[in-house]
Enzyme design. Structure first.
Site, PDB file in Angstrom:
ATOM      1  N   CYS A  78       0.914  -1.255   0.171  1.00 55.95           N
ATOM      2  CA  CYS A  78       0.128  -0.056  -0.070  1.00 55.95           C
ATOM      3  C   CYS A  78       0.798   1.249  -0.335  1.00 55.95           C
ATOM      4  CB  CYS A  78      -0.870   0.069   1.034  1.00 55.95           C
ATOM      5  SG  CYS A  78      -1.874  -1.355   1.480  1.00 55.95           S
ATOM      6  N   ARG A 124       5.013   0.524  -6.034  1.00 55.06           N
ATOM      7  CA  ARG A 124       5.074  -0.141  -4.937  1.00 55.06           C
ATOM      8  C   ARG A 124       4.039  -1.465  -5.356  1.00 55.06           C
ATOM      9  NH1 ARG A 124       6.521   2.454  -0.242  1.00 55.06           N
ATOM     10  NH2 ARG A 124       5.254   1.371   1.104  1.00 55.06           N
ATOM     11  N   TRP A 178      -2.807  -2.569  -1.735  1.00 57.77           N
ATOM     12  CA  TRP A 178      -2.330  -3.984  -2.269  1.00 57.77           C
ATOM     13  C   TRP A 178      -2.934  -4.868  -1.262  1.00 57.77           C
ATOM     14  CZ3 TRP A 178       0.861  -8.031   0.173  1.00 57.77           C
ATOM     15  CH2 TRP A 178       1.368  -8.937  -0.958  1.00 57.77           C
ATOM     16  N   ASN A 219      -1.194   1.481   5.618  1.00 54.84           N
ATOM     17  CA  ASN A 219      -0.310   0.485   5.182  1.00 54.84           C
ATOM     18  C   ASN A 219       0.092  -0.403   6.156  1.00 54.84           C
ATOM     19  OD1 ASN A 219       1.626  -0.722   3.902  1.00 54.84           O
ATOM     20  ND2 ASN A 219       3.039   0.884   3.952  1.00 54.84           N
ATOM     21  N   GLY A 220      -0.083  -1.544   6.134  1.00 60.22           N
ATOM     22  CA  GLY A 220       0.373  -2.680   7.211  1.00 60.22           C
ATOM     23  C   GLY A 220      -0.825  -3.649   7.596  1.00 60.22           C
ATOM     24  N   GLU A 234      18.894 -15.577  -9.894  1.00 59.31           N
ATOM     25  CA  GLU A 234      18.574 -14.251 -10.148  1.00 59.31           C
ATOM     26  C   GLU A 234      17.902 -14.144 -11.579  1.00 59.31           C
ATOM     27  OE1 GLU A 234      17.710 -11.958  -8.328  1.00 59.31           O
ATOM     28  OE2 GLU A 234      17.776  -9.896  -9.713  1.00 59.31           O
ATOM     29  N   LYS A 282      14.133 -13.198 -12.275  1.00 60.04           N
ATOM     30  CA  LYS A 282      13.577 -12.023 -13.076  1.00 60.04           C
ATOM     31  C   LYS A 282      12.526 -12.547 -14.026  1.00 60.04           C
ATOM     32  CE  LYS A 282      14.593  -9.464 -11.451  1.00 60.04           C
ATOM     33  NZ  LYS A 282      15.426  -9.204 -10.049  1.00 60.04           N
ATOM     34  N   GLU A 332       9.118 -13.428 -12.530  1.00 59.77           N
ATOM     35  CA  GLU A 332       8.384 -12.293 -11.929  1.00 59.77           C
ATOM     36  C   GLU A 332       7.876 -11.284 -13.042  1.00 59.77           C
ATOM     37  OE1 GLU A 332      10.040  -9.624  -9.041  1.00 59.77           O
ATOM     38  OE2 GLU A 332      12.056  -9.701  -9.844  1.00 59.77           O
ATOM     39  N   HIS A 383      20.572 -35.167 -11.365  1.00 65.55           N
ATOM     40  CA  HIS A 383      19.919 -35.605 -10.131  1.00 65.55           C
ATOM     41  C   HIS A 383      18.318 -35.246 -10.178  1.00 65.55           C
ATOM     42  CE1 HIS A 383      23.872 -36.622  -8.570  1.00 65.55           C
ATOM     43  NE2 HIS A 383      24.141 -35.598  -9.083  1.00 65.55           N
ATOM     44  N   LYS A 442       6.724  -3.516  -4.464  1.00 64.35           N
ATOM     45  CA  LYS A 442       8.308  -3.239  -4.769  1.00 64.35           C
ATOM     46  C   LYS A 442       8.671  -2.920  -3.340  1.00 64.35           C
ATOM     47  CE  LYS A 442      12.020  -1.610  -6.408  1.00 64.35           C
ATOM     48  NZ  LYS A 442      12.797  -2.404  -7.184  1.00 64.35           N
TER      49      LYS A 442
END
Ligand code: AGP
Length: 609
Positions: free
Chosen positions: A2, A27, A75, A100-101, A482, A486, A489, A505, A604
């Site tokens: 948020c 964000r 969010w 927010n939270g 990484e 990328k 996402e 394996h 974010k």
């Protein structure tokens, strides 16, 4: 996560709030809203599911105006992303709240408030705050006292802003566990989740601390903590409104990928003298602290965790210092054994990641020799709370997919390797050699950026793919991780990374013509092993895309596309080899038509657990 913006001014704040929300879009969010107190004191609220531009369209059709207001990008955590659940939330057409939270005790507070006659119109945890403040106001409190009393019963994390029709021209905000800044203007004051949201209206900011409640009016603000007035100095930021603009680039992510040579140069600036590291770059007490360090624990999340994993190879392989790397959300809930004289290192772009911050706080009670934050946001909680700090200086990173933050974190971690290495296994000549390589790094990255067109052509092949494998060995295994992160996402292609030696394996069973396999092939002592692993893929009909050091001699051929990377020193090659993987993910996502800068479901700065 948020985003919050709030304003008390002498002019109409709706456009300021809207621009603030636009600047917080990075964000991650799924609905947006704002409320302003009109000239007659009347409360006006607009909310919309989806993007800030949907809210802007509504604002154009149903204009609202006023000099005090709050706005929010949500969010979803409690309740679906619907208009009813979007913030601001109100109570009795009198109190307006953005938050927010996560309020952990919202269920019991809700039951208590419902029993007291409050009717809820949303599924959110936030609505309890609006009713709690309303209850206090109804008992005769002013807005500041009402918010102070309300937050006293909250458990969990919050940054919140509250206005009331009873006191137009006043905004009360509070912070505990989620970021919040105060913007100071002339005859107007603001709150926001980060400075970027307010840069068009001010460059002067005060940074709230845990437990702060701030009372803002047009002409000033006062901060209280635990009931007592406290000073939070106003500082002028060097950031300008343009610093967070996209410019000529189609996406922030692409801009940020191309900013890496400059960002890396900035991270090194003033920290190397001749062939030597200036250890005070970590803080004046750093040399003394480093003298006693015998091992390192690195904690981080996501991309920052991958940076830590690369650093493990450097700290153990070059510096000779034992290193353990762990995901923050795991570390904080177990009982780690802390060896004597261990350095705790928290890595975070934002410095507000809830799990990383909680891990740092936990670490401070566990007897580490010291804590070090490697971070990109100077006024973040992580930076304020660690003993030592090394800023990555990448500049604002807006794309949800972390790029320049990662490469600059690696540079910072190489500086740590130099500092600790000189006290352990790294001799002066090797250290000086590494310093020279670091100085060359911006140029090396510039060279791989030159592969952009070729990488775009390869990325087109991913348009109809659903899965991909990434392979690497040694310090290039976390680089492969990484690369996979990328790709998944931003393009939503399922991607996994494996140490190339692990292929047979299990994952080799997945390899066929539909599974692209991306490998990073530096010219190091593991090359022959990697070559065999690549053969194993080809023998099963797997299509290989190999980013290979020119000196490896790996050639393109049927089912094998090789992109040559100019030769680079093995120690810094993980940094260089990261860049083509970022470009591959970027272009694959563009071909797939996804929302590159704000991929679905992601945020974010992850300021909740
Ligand atoms: C990276 O592309 C991610 N979006 C994510 O994994 C990120 O690195 C993670 O959330 C940690 O963030 P931080 O560096 O701000 O702590």
């Amino acid at each position: 996560m948020c985003g919050i913006v709030g304003a008390v001014a002498q002019r109409d704040v709706a456009p300021i709030l809207l621009e603030g929300l636009r600047r917080l879009e990075y964000r991650g969010y799924d609905s947006a809203g704002m409320a302003v107190l009109g000239p007659d004191g009347a409360l006006q609220r607009l909310r919309a599911v989806g993007k800030v531009r949907s809210l802007a369209d509504r604002l154009a059709r149903e204009p609202i105006a006023g000099t005090t207001g709050v706005a929010h990008t949500r969010w979803a955590t409690h309740g679906a992303p619907t208009e009813n659940n979007a913030h601001p939330h109100v109570s009795g057409e009198r109190v307006v709240v953005v938050h927010n939270g996560i309020i952990e005790n919202h269920a019991e507070l809700r039951a208590e408030l419902e029993a007291a006659g409050y009717a809820f119109t949303s599924d959110t945890d936030t609505e309890v705050i609006a009713h709690l403040v309303h209850r206090e106001l109804s008992g005769g409190s002013g807005l500041l006292a009402a918010v102070t009393a309300a937050v006293a019963v909250l458990r969990g994390a919050y940054a919140l802003g509250v206005v009331s029709v009873d006191e137009p021209g006043r905004l009360v905000a509070a912070r505990s566990g989620s970021p919040l800044v105060v913007g100071a203007g002339i005859g107007e004051h603001f709150i926001a989740s980060d400075v970027g949201a307010l840069l068009p209206v001010t460059q002067r900011f005060a940074f709230l601390e845990e437990g702060d409640v701030v009372d803002l009016g047009r002409d000033g603000f006062r901060v209280y903590n635990d009931g007592a007035a406290v000073e939070r100095p106003v500082r002028t930021t060097e950031l300008t409104a343009d610093a967070v603009e996209r410019g000529e680039y189609r996406h922030y992510m692409l801009k940020e990928i191309f900013e890496q040579p400059a960002a890396v140069a900035e991270t090194l600036e003033g920290r190397l003298v001749d062939d030597r590291l200036l250890e005070e770059s970590f803080g004046t007490t750093a040399p003394d602290i480093f003298d006693g360090v015998r091992s390192v624990h690195i904690i981080a999340c996501g991309t920052s965790f991958h940076a830590g994993q690369v650093a493990r190879y450097w700290l153990e392989g070059l510096a000779g210092v034992p290193c353990h790397v762990e995901v923050a959300s795991e570390f904080r809930y177990r009982r780690p054994v802390v060896p004597a004289d261990a350095l705790f290192v928290a890595i975070s772009q934002s410095g507000e990641t809830a799990d990383t911050l909680a891990a740092l706080r936990e670490a401070r009670t566990l007897g580490y020799r010291a804590t070090l934050a490697i971070c990109n946001v100077p006024e973040s909680s992580l930076v304020r709370e660690a003993d030592l700090v090394l800023m990555t200086r990448a500049g604002p990173e807006i794309g949800v997919a972390s790029t320049k933050a990662f490469t600059t974190q690696l540079v910072a971690l190489m500086l740590l390797t130099l500092a600790l290495g000189r006290r352990h296994a790294l001799d002066a000549t090797s250290a000086a050699h590494l310093v020279r390589e670091l100085r060359e790094l911006p140029g090396r990255i510039e060279e791989v950026l030159g592969l952009n067109d070729e990488i775009r052509a390869i990325a087109e092949r991913f348009t109809d793919k659903h899965h991909a494998l990434f392979l690497g060995r040694g310090a290039h295994y976390p680089v492969a991780m990484e690369g996979a992160l990328k790709l998944k996402e931003i393009s939503y292609i399922h991607a996994e990374a494996y140490p190339a030696g692990e292929l047979k394996h299990g994952p080799l069973a997945l390899v066929d013509a539909d599974m692209p396999v991306v490998a990073v092939a530096p010219n190091n002592e593991l090359l022959e092993k990697l070559r065999s692993n690549l053969q194993e893929v080809r023998a099963r009909g797997g299509e290989l895309i190999v980013f290979a050091d020119e000196h490896t001699g790996i050639q393109s051929g049927p089912g094998v596309e090789v992109l040559p990377v100019a030769p680079v020193h093995d120690a810094i090659s993980p940094i260089v080899f990261t860049v083509p993987l970022q470009l591959l993910a970027y272009h694959a996502a563009v071909f797939k038509g996804t929302d590159v800068d704000q991929p679905r479901n992601l945020a974010k700065a992850v300021t909740v657990e």
